[in-house]
Scaffold this motif. Structure first.
Motif, mmCIF file in Angstrom:
data_model
loop_
_atom_site.group_PDB
_atom_site.id
_atom_site.type_symbol
_atom_site.label_atom_id
_atom_site.label_comp_id
_atom_site.label_asym_id
_atom_site.label_seq_id
_atom_site.Cartn_x
_atom_site.Cartn_y
_atom_site.Cartn_z
ATOM 1 N N SER A 154 38.531 41.529 42.371
ATOM 2 C CA SER A 154 37.700 41.042 41.240
ATOM 3 C C SER A 154 38.834 40.851 39.711
ATOM 4 O O SER A 154 38.568 39.773 39.250
ATOM 5 C CB SER A 154 36.678 41.641 41.009
ATOM 6 N N ARG A 192 39.932 37.291 38.049
ATOM 7 C CA ARG A 192 39.750 36.957 36.578
ATOM 8 C C ARG A 192 41.020 36.512 35.903
ATOM 9 O O ARG A 192 40.978 35.546 35.143
ATOM 10 C CB ARG A 192 39.072 38.376 35.712
ATOM 11 N N GLY A 215 33.032 38.060 45.055
ATOM 12 C CA GLY A 215 33.323 39.447 45.828
ATOM 13 C C GLY A 215 33.129 39.148 47.323
ATOM 14 O O GLY A 215 32.205 38.822 47.515
#
Length: 665
Positions: free
Chosen positions: A429, A433, A441
């Motif tokens: 994750s 980002r 996920g």
């Protein structure tokens, strides 16, 4: 507020037109991801392992919870020996997995009313029952709830504990059954300590809770609950206020189901409330469904939201270019999209910096996982050496020792695997980002199963026997009998009168003889000689020798497994690397499909005449409308899912009250 099932069905219905649109637009990566989300949501399950000591009322509890009074046998002398997995299914059916004498597995369809024949200890069938798979048409199971009824922990059948421990790795939650009639036993506290360890490692603070059955038999149930919380807190390391115990009465629920007081709705409602099952169901569904709502429903909505953006943005960019109509605006949009395309191409290359960072982070995770694995397995082997080898049943029947150690190893492997998977998911994750690709996920792998310990070569240690000669002496009894009394004999008397008297007495003895009693000793039963086989205790010398042999075998297994476990950690982390890279590459490829679509639309926009541009704007409005509506619906559903998860997570921790079980219905 909608429930999980209604939200799931709405999201499934929403994913279908999105997938069709993606296929029409040749956005294959987007369509594939939507299909994956649809499949995960449709097949998502929540597994609750129901366990406890023998004769604590687990089967009665499940029968009452499922509202099927006779589906699982509840005889007080019935010992469940296999796990029964209960899922939703229509038509209803039951299937048993048998281990045959040659070690192969065989599945057989059986009648529902024969479940007890296969679940019972010592049941007579063609092989050893390994697992029961029950499909029941029960509404509560439609959402994907799976209940696992397990053998009693501890007690007479030590291998039952191993069977139950083997089910824990698959559990999203553990429902431990206690009885108001019995205090916590040593085997129960030992099991709770292990279960709490696994749940704590999985970071599910609400995934271990307790049910107190037969609570209608106690007057002061509040004091029992408080004492139970203190005991459980002591062995699990939790605060007493964090220990949830729900008091229930399966008997009262069965009376409610049987229609008792059917002509008195108020009394029947009080009967149901007094059973405690409404409170149990509230706690069960609320505490266990929150993470499922976030993971499955939330994950599917994130995928849908990303698909809407991927499909809508090229249309919005094309509209912006056509409405402005200037060459400068068109070039600006083209340059911006090309820069994004170049950035994505760089990310997708094998030399992208994020791949090197992923390798570094995974190397750290590999080291941490290896350390944690060694610690967990060290704990298992230490228990085997200090506890399990001291159990007499494990010495006489080493297969039980192997079952117990293998169950502990499986639990340890699952505990570490769950922890490592969560760390890998967090890494995934974070990278997503930073790369600017949305990520819900993905599903990651887990540690491979630990090698199985086999102690079958030792065989069962039988107790020595000897033949005993037993002599049962003859017995006599004394009986009372009668015999005719004889007169004294002698010469006939002289004289007429005396002779007449003598003849008269002889005639009297003949016609009415006189008798006298006497005692005689009579043989009642002759002497008996018989032989019988007597089992003797196994000598401590033999047990000590067996203990040393098994300790050496366990030590060898430990040494043999260490490199295999280390290799398993390597394989697991390598699987994490593949899964994370594949997930990120899939996200990047989806974004590349979006930028390629946008560039193609901008190219065609530059070639359109004013009239064609005006006509195309009308077409774009029609193409955008369903995607906008789907996006709005996704946002509404996301709020509903968030509310559902928050509402369930905020469910009361202490569902017991003076009106609960033990109250008067």
């Amino acid at each position: 507020m909608p429930d999980y099932v209604s939200l799931r069905d709405e999201i499934l219905h929403l994913l279908e037109p999105l997938t069709a649109t993606a296929r029409d637009r040749r956005a294959e990566q987007t369509a594939d991801r939507l299909c994956g989300a649809h499949e995960r949501l449709l097949s998502g399950e929540l597994t609750v392992v129901v366990c406890g000591e023998f004769n604590r009322g687990k089967s009665s509890l499940l029968n009452a919870l499922l509202e099927r009074p006779n589906i699982l046998p509840v005889d007080p002398y019935f010992a469940t020996s296999v796990a029964a997995v209960i899922r939703h299914g229509a038509p209803e059916r039951a299937e048993v997995t048998l281990r045959l004498s040659d070690g192969t597995l065989k599945q057989e369809r059986i009648l529902l009313d024969r479940i007890g024949d296969y679940a019972a200890e010592g049941g007579k069938h063609s092989g050893e029952a390994v697992l029961l798979d029950l499909r029941l048409d029960v509404p509560r199971l439609e959402s994907g709830l799976v209940l696992v009824d397990t053998p009693g922990v501890g007690g007479v059948y030590h291998h039952h504990t191993a069977v139950t421990m083997g089910q824990l790795p698959s559990a999203d939650a553990v429902l431990f059954v206690l009885s108001a009639e019995e205090p916590l036993s040593d085997s129960e506290t030992a099991f709770l300590r292990e279960a709490a360890h696994a749940v704590r490692a999985a970071d599910h603070p609400d995934a271990l809770f307790h049910v107190l059955t037969k609570s209608d038999l106690r007057e002061d149930i509040g004091a029992d609950l408080a004492a139970g919380r203190r005991k459980i807190a002591a062995v699990t390391g939790r605060d007493p206020e964090d220990v949830l115990i729900v008091p229930v009465s399966s008997r009262l629920k069965q009376l409610h189901l049987a229609g008792v007081a059917e002509d008195d709705p108020e009394r029947r409602a009080r009967l149901l409330a007094a059973s405690g099952f409404p409170r149990l169901e509230e706690a069960l569904w609320s505490r266990l469904a929150a993470h499922r709502a976030r993971l499955l429903l939330g994950g599917a909505l994130v995928e849908a939201q990303a698909a809407v953006r991927t499909l809508l943005e090229p249309l919005l960019t094309e509209e912006s270019a056509l409405r402005d109509g200037s060459r400068a605006r068109l070039e600006e949009l083209r340059a911006e999209t090309e820069r994004e395309s170049e950035r994505l191409a760089e990310l997708s290359s094998g030399a992208a910096p994020w791949r090197e960072r992923l390798a570094r982070e995974l190397a750290t995770l590999r080291t941490e996982t290896a350390d944690r694995t060694r610690a967990e397995f060290e704990r298992v082997w230490r228990r085997a050496e200090t506890e399990h080898l001291e159990v007499r049943a494990h010495l006489t029947k080493p297969a039980r020792l192997a079952d117990r150690i293998n169950a502990d190893l499986t639990l340890a492997r699952s505990t570490v695997g769950e922890w490592a998977a969560r760390r890998a998911a967090a890494l995934q994750s974070g990278l997503a980002r930073e790369l600017g690709v949305e990520l819900a996920g993905g599903t990651l792998g887990e540690l491979p199963p630990a090698p199985v310990l086999d102690l079958g070569g030792f065989g069962r240690l039988h107790r020595p026997t000897r033949e005993v000669r037993e002599v049962e002496p003859a017995t006599y009894r004394t009986v009372t009998r009668q015999r005719q009394a004889k007169r004294a004999s002698g010469p006939a008397p002289s004289g007429f009168v005396n002779k007449a008297r003598h003849l008269y007495r002889q005639a009297q003895d003949f016609l009415a003889p006189r008798y006298e009693s006497y005692q005689e000793r009579v043989l009642d039963r002759p002497e008996r000689v018989r032989y019988r086989t007597v089992e003797e205790e196994i000598p401590e010398r033999v047990l000590g020798e067996r203990r040393r042999e098994l300790a050496e075998a366990v030590g060898r297994a430990r040494r043999d497994q260490e490199p295999l476990v280390a290799r398993a950690v390597e394989e697991a982390v390598a699987a994490f690397a593949r899964d994370i890279a594949a997930e990120l590459d899939s996200r990047i490829e989806r974004e590349q499909e979006r930028t390629a679509d946008t560039l193609e639309r901008l190219r065609r926009s530059a070639e359109r005449t004013a009239a064609e541009a005006a006509r195309r704007l009308g077409e774009l409005e029609a193409e955008q409308r369903p995607l906008r509506e789907l996006g709005e619906r996704v946002a509404v559903l996301a709020d509903a899912v968030q509310g559902l998860a928050g509402r369930e997570a905020a469910a009361p921790d202490s569902p017991d009250s003076p009106d609960g079980p033990g109250g008067r219905a």
